[in-house]
Write a protein that holds these residues in place. Structure first.
Motif, PDB file in Angstrom:
ATOM      1  N   HIS A 154       0.832  -1.207   0.000  1.00  0.00           N
ATOM      2  CA  HIS A 154       0.000   0.000   0.000  1.00  0.00           C
ATOM      3  C   HIS A 154       0.866   1.256   0.000  1.00  0.00           C
ATOM      4  O   HIS A 154       0.618   2.197  -0.768  1.00  0.00           O
ATOM      5  N   GLU A 155       1.898   1.264   0.846  1.00  0.00           N
ATOM      6  CA  GLU A 155       2.801   2.418   0.883  1.00  0.00           C
ATOM      7  C   GLU A 155       3.522   2.583  -0.451  1.00  0.00           C
ATOM      8  O   GLU A 155       3.720   3.696  -0.938  1.00  0.00           O
ATOM      9  N   GLU A 195       2.439   1.688  -3.460  1.00  0.00           N
ATOM     10  CA  GLU A 195       1.508   2.215  -4.460  1.00  0.00           C
ATOM     11  C   GLU A 195       1.317   3.721  -4.305  1.00  0.00           C
ATOM     12  O   GLU A 195       1.295   4.461  -5.300  1.00  0.00           O
ATOM     13  N   GLU A 196       1.177   4.195  -3.076  1.00  0.00           N
ATOM     14  CA  GLU A 196       1.021   5.630  -2.841  1.00  0.00           C
ATOM     15  C   GLU A 196       2.261   6.393  -3.284  1.00  0.00           C
ATOM     16  O   GLU A 196       2.165   7.461  -3.906  1.00  0.00           O
ATOM     17  N   GLU A 248       2.570   6.542  -7.103  1.00  0.00           N
ATOM     18  CA  GLU A 248       1.626   7.495  -7.687  1.00  0.00           C
ATOM     19  C   GLU A 248       2.187   8.909  -7.622  1.00  0.00           C
ATOM     20  O   GLU A 248       2.026   9.703  -8.559  1.00  0.00           O
ATOM     21  N   ARG A 249       2.900   9.228  -6.566  1.00  0.00           N
ATOM     22  CA  ARG A 249       3.554  10.544  -6.467  1.00  0.00           C
ATOM     23  C   ARG A 249       4.645  10.675  -7.531  1.00  0.00           C
ATOM     24  O   ARG A 249       4.803  11.731  -8.139  1.00  0.00           O
TER      25      ARG A 249
END
Length: 279
Positions: A170-171, A173-174, A177-178
């Motif tokens: 999850h971290e 993927e975030e 995205e940045r």
């Protein structure tokens, strides 16, 4: 392949928060964003800072005036520009002095650098960059001189990709995205390199970057988990591509790097499973 632009040289990502977060101090966050714009040797004016932080110039002017009064910035003559002040030293030096991982890792890093004639560095993630917190050079002249405090991009370096391999999905993927939003044009190639590195980490135990960050530099890296609530870090080994081939890195350096990281993690962990933290 041409050298890639380090995302750290652009504006730092704006701090995001839920609207209802009453504990988030916007003024403090903006002041820290201003400080984050400065890199080694940076000299910046209010207009440049306003663009990088995406804030009104009047707001930035008040922030820099406050930071200057507190010693975190120094104004250079009548130029209207600023550089980091000595007060920032207390922040970085206090953190570094408490990191057992540096003290434990350095003797083994020096040994590996001398044995394999590579540059060995320990880094932690800060925004879209990895920042060096320890560095050991080989006896040979380095391809790029990077000391403690130097920043390199996460997405295209072996060190950054090792950090990516160590965080949860999850971290990751975030974060990615940045990276995608920061440079959409380069994203397809960047994504391929990251996906390949994640596969390498699963199969080889290291991540690789052969000419992807800078065309004349090859490197591999391995994640380090220091424990005690600290986030994952990474140790890289690399050098000039002209004398350090991918085959040499993978065949000769990789097993030594993996073994060294295992020793570091063992040394940091007490029998009860907690990592040491300097008093």
């Amino acid at each position: 392949m041409a050298a890639r632009r380090d995302p750290a040289s652009a504006a730092p990502p704006r701090a995001s928060r839920p609207v209802e977060d009453r504990h988030f101090v916007t003024a403090l966050a903006r002041g820290l964003e201003v400080l984050a714009c400065f890199r080694t040797g940076s000299v910046l004016g209010n207009q440049e800072l306003a663009v990088r932080c995406q804030l009104p110039k009047s707001t930035v002017s008040r922030l820099t005036a406050t930071l200057t009064r507190l010693g975190y910035l120094i104004q250079i003559g009548e130029s209207g520009k600023f550089r980091l002040g000595t007060a920032t030293l207390s922040l970085g030096s206090a953190m570094l002095s408490k990191l057992d991982v540096r003290q434990v890792a350095r003797p083994w890093m020096e040994e590996l650098a001398a044995q394999c004639k590579v540059e060995v560095a320990l880094g932690a993630r800060d925004r879209l960059s990895m920042i060096y917190i320890e560095s050991c050079r080989s006896p040979r002249p380095p391809a790029v001189v990077l000391d403690v405090g130097a920043r390199i991009p996460v997405a295209t370096t072996a060190m950054g990709r090792a950090w990516l391999s160590a965080i949860d999905g999850h971290e990751r993927e975030e974060f990615l995205e940045r990276v995608r939003r920061r440079d959409a044009a380069a994203w397809p190639e960047t994504k391929r390199g990251i996906e390949r590195s994640l596969h390498e980490h699963r199969t080889l135990g290291v991540t690789c970057s052969f000419g992807e960050w800078q065309s004349h530099i090859n490197g591999i890296a391995c994640a380090v988990r220091p424990g005690d609530g600290l986030p994952p870090m990474a140790i890289s080994c690399g050098g000039p591509a002209a004398r350090l081939s991918p085959r040499q890195l993978l065949a000769e350096v990789r097993p030594r790097l993996i073994a060294m990281v295992a020793r570091i993690e063992d040394a940091l962990t007490l029998p009860n499973g907690r990592a040491r933290w300097s008093a």
